[in-house]
Design a protein around this motif. Sequence first.
Motif: not given
Length: 263
Positions: A79-84, A86-89, A91-99, A136-143
């Motif tokens: 699954v590809l999403v673009h969670p801009t 969400l603060p980088v710090r 980002q583990f919340l994405l792992s939690e949501a997926g699980a 994850t791919k970061l750009a400009g301090g965002r996810i």
Amino acid sequence: MKIIDAVLGFFKPAVVEKEREVNVVRLDTVDSTNSFLRTYTPADDEPMTVVVADYQTAGRGQGTNTWESEAGKNLLFSVLVHPTMLPVRSQFLLSEAGALALKEALTDYVKDDIRLKWPNDIYWKDKKLSGTLIETKLAGGRIKDCIFGVGLNVNQEAFHSDAPNPVSLCQILGHEVDKKELLEKIVKKFSELYNLLEMGGYNDISAMYHEALYRRGGFHKFRDADGEFDGAIVEVEDDGHLILRDKSGRIRKYQFKEVEFII
């Protein structure tokens, strides 16, 4: 429904279905669904992309691990999403949501004993039902991008690799499961939880994750660089660190791969 004309050489022609603001790309064979999405360019109005394959020639787990899957038997998807938002710090919340999405969808089939083994494996009792590889791919301090690569054992009846404790839904239930229906349930649950993240429901996601944790109560056997010990899960921090307390009261903090559950 649109048929993709281009064939990149490592996969067979695919079908793209557009529904519920999710593009679903279906492949017969691919090296890995994560690799496919790393080179995929979504349309501007495509907030979420799912690519699912019948077989992966180079399916990967965490680190150097591989994922055993009999062709056509299991769910192999990313699954590809673009969670801009969400603060980088965090980002583990994405792992939690997926699980959690996997866990909640599987509960429609198996009512009890589906748990989340830190960081994001799905366990039934003491056996592994699913594994996830997150990039994850970061750009400009965002996810900028986040890819969830999932291998879920569905209809495989026997496992032949040296993996210590695999299990499938078919083995648990005693009958095969409709893979397409199961994938739809997972994507629906993930969409709901992702929407909750977009609305800032970070504490809700974290609370649900902690409630569903494998071995969340009492002391259990673990192993780190210093050897085996009995530990109790205190929490998983927002950045993904696992916090344990040993029987002497000492608090131990681990990144992924720094501690092992002894099963």
